[in-house]
Design an enzyme around this catalytic site. Structure first.
Site, PDB file in Angstrom:
ATOM      1  N   ASN A 116       0.861  -1.182   0.000  1.00 32.33           N
ATOM      2  CA  ASN A 116       0.000   0.000   0.000  1.00 32.33           C
ATOM      3  C   ASN A 116       0.901   1.236   0.000  1.00 32.33           C
ATOM      4  O   ASN A 116       1.518   1.551   1.009  1.00 32.33           O
ATOM      5  CB  ASN A 116      -0.894  -0.047   1.253  1.00 32.33           C
ATOM      6  N   LYS A 158       0.014   4.248  -0.118  1.00 30.67           N
ATOM      7  CA  LYS A 158      -0.623   5.401   0.531  1.00 30.67           C
ATOM      8  C   LYS A 158      -0.334   6.652  -0.296  1.00 30.67           C
ATOM      9  O   LYS A 158      -0.388   6.611  -1.518  1.00 30.67           O
ATOM     10  CB  LYS A 158      -0.158   5.528   1.989  1.00 30.67           C
ATOM     11  N   GLU A 182      -6.935   4.480   7.841  1.00 31.46           N
ATOM     12  CA  GLU A 182      -6.688   5.907   7.610  1.00 31.46           C
ATOM     13  C   GLU A 182      -7.912   6.571   6.977  1.00 31.46           C
ATOM     14  O   GLU A 182      -8.194   7.737   7.227  1.00 31.46           O
ATOM     15  CB  GLU A 182      -5.420   6.089   6.761  1.00 31.46           C
ATOM     16  N   GLU A 224      -5.659  -5.202  10.499  1.00 31.75           N
ATOM     17  CA  GLU A 224      -4.589  -4.227  10.718  1.00 31.75           C
ATOM     18  C   GLU A 224      -4.882  -3.417  11.971  1.00 31.75           C
ATOM     19  O   GLU A 224      -5.612  -2.411  11.908  1.00 31.75           O
ATOM     20  CB  GLU A 224      -4.501  -3.258   9.535  1.00 31.75           C
ATOM     21  N   GLY A 269       2.031   2.131  10.841  1.00 30.10           N
ATOM     22  CA  GLY A 269       2.942   3.266  10.673  1.00 30.10           C
ATOM     23  C   GLY A 269       3.623   3.700  11.962  1.00 30.10           C
ATOM     24  O   GLY A 269       4.224   4.766  12.027  1.00 30.10           O
ATOM     25  N   SER A 283       3.058  -2.296  10.452  1.00 30.84           N
ATOM     26  CA  SER A 283       4.515  -2.321  10.652  1.00 30.84           C
ATOM     27  C   SER A 283       5.161  -3.654  10.267  1.00 30.84           C
ATOM     28  O   SER A 283       6.106  -4.103  10.922  1.00 30.84           O
ATOM     29  CB  SER A 283       4.875  -1.927  12.088  1.00 30.84           C
TER      30      SER A 283
HETATM   31  P1  PGA Z   1       2.466   0.185   7.795  1.00 30.42           P
HETATM   32  O1  PGA Z   1       1.038   0.363   7.118  1.00 30.42           O
HETATM   33  O2  PGA Z   1       3.108  -1.034   7.184  1.00 30.42           O
HETATM   34  O3  PGA Z   1       3.215   1.443   7.467  1.00 30.42           O
HETATM   35  O4  PGA Z   1       2.243   0.020   9.261  1.00 30.42           O
HETATM   36  C1  PGA Z   1       0.221  -0.757   6.875  1.00 30.42           C
HETATM   37  C2  PGA Z   1      -1.080  -0.326   6.276  1.00 30.42           C
HETATM   38  O5  PGA Z   1      -1.603   0.727   6.662  1.00 30.42           O
HETATM   39  O6  PGA Z   1      -1.635  -0.996   5.388  1.00 30.42           O
END
Ligand code: PGA
Length: 237
Positions: free
Chosen positions: A6, A8, A92, A159, A165, A195
Site C-alpha cells: 500500500n 498510501k 486511515e 490491521e 505506521g 509495521s
Molecule cells: P504500515 O502500514 O506497514 O506502514 O504500518 C500498513 C497499512 O496501513 O496498510
C-alpha cells in the site's frame, strides 16, 4: 500467500513506473509465485504490463459510475486502466477521512456488484486492544457489519490501528489469537498489516490462519518489498 504493498500518499507517476519495472524483473528472475498486489496513488495509475501474479489496484474509489463528487474517483476512471482490485475500509480512511461503516458497506456493495476483488481492512485502536480480546473481536466484528463475507473475491486484512505506521507490531501471539477468532467467521484469505517489515515477515507469515501481509512503509522501497517476497518464497508452510 498474498503480499500486498500500500503506497498510501507516496510515490509519483515516474517513481511508480520505475518501481514496477524493477519489481516485474524481480518476480520473473526469482520465480516468485505468491500473489503480489500493488496499490499506487491514483495519479500514478496506468495500464501496466505485469506478470500474471502481480495485480495493480486502487486504494479507494467512490461508489458511483461517475457524477458530481468533487475530488473523488469513480468506476469510470478506475476501469479506464483495466483495474478490478480495490482496498476498502483502510483505517486511515475510517479515522482520518471520517468514513463510517454504512458508507464503507455501500462502497463494498458497489464494487462487489462490479465484480472487483476487494481487500477489506479492519482493526482496533489501542484502547480497545488494552481492554482484551473480547473487546478487540467485538470492535472488529462491528467493522464487518453490512459486509458480505461469502463474497468469493474477498480478502480481509486485519490491521490493528495502533500498529500502523508506528513501528509497533502486534505480537505473534496477539496476531495468532485474533486471526484464529476471525477465522471462525471469515473463510476468505486473512492478511495481517501493521509495521510489517523484512525483519518480522517470516514470523508473521508462519502464523496459522495468516494468508499474507499488507505492507505500508516497508513496501515503499522496492528492495525492501522484494526482501519480503523472497522471505515468503522460502517459507515452508
Ligand atoms: P504500515 O502500514 O506497514 O506502514 O504500518 C500498513 C497499512 O496501513 O496498510
Amino acid at each position: 500467500m498474498i503480499i500486498a504493498a500500500n503506497f498510501k500518499m507516496n510515490h509519483t507517476r515516474a517513481s511508480t513506473v520505475a518501481y514496477l519495472r524493477e519489481l516485474n524483473a524481480f518476480i520473473s528472475n526469482e520465480n516468485i509465485s505468491d500473489e503480489v498486489m500493488i496499490f499506487p496513488p491514483f495519479t500514478a495509475l496506468d495500464r501496466f504490463e505485469t506478470p500474471a501474479n502481480l495485480t495493480v489496484g486502487v486504494q479507494n474509489g467512490y461508489p458511483a459510475q461517475k457524477g458530481s463528487f468533487t475530488g473523488e474517483i469513480g468506476l469510470e476512471q478506475i476501469e479506464e486502466f483495466g483495474i478490478d482490485l480495490i482496498l476498502i475500509g483502510h483505517s486511515e480512511r475510517r479515522h482520518i477521512l471520517g468514513e463510517d461503516q454504512p458508507f464503507i458497506a455501500q462502497k463494498f456493495d458497489f464494487f462487489k456488484e462490479k465484480g472487483f476483488r476487494i481487500v477489506y481492512c479492519i482493526g482496533e485502536p489501542k484502547e480497545v486492544r488494552e481492554s482484551g480480546i473480547d473487546a478487540v473481536l467485538a470492535y472488529n466484528f462491528k467493522q464487518l457489519e453490512g459486509i458480505d463475507l461469502s463474497y468469493e473475491k474477498l480478502v480481509v486484512a486485519y490491521e490493528p490501528v495502533w500498529a500502523i505506521g508506528t513501528g509497533l507490531t502486534a505480537s505473534a501471539e496477539q496476531i495468532e489469537e485474533t486471526l484464529s477468532r476471525l477465522r471462525d467467521r471469515i473463510k476468505a484469505p486473512l492478511l495481517y498489516g501493521g509495521s510489517v517489515k523484512p525483519a518480522n515477515t517470516k514470523e508473521i507469515l508462519e502464523i496459522e490462519n495468516c494468508d499474507g501481509v499488507l505492507v505500508g512503509t516497508a513496501s515503499w522501497e522496492v528492495e525492501s518489498f522484494e526482501k519480503m517476497l523472497s522471505i515468503s518464497k522460502n517459507l515452508k508452510k
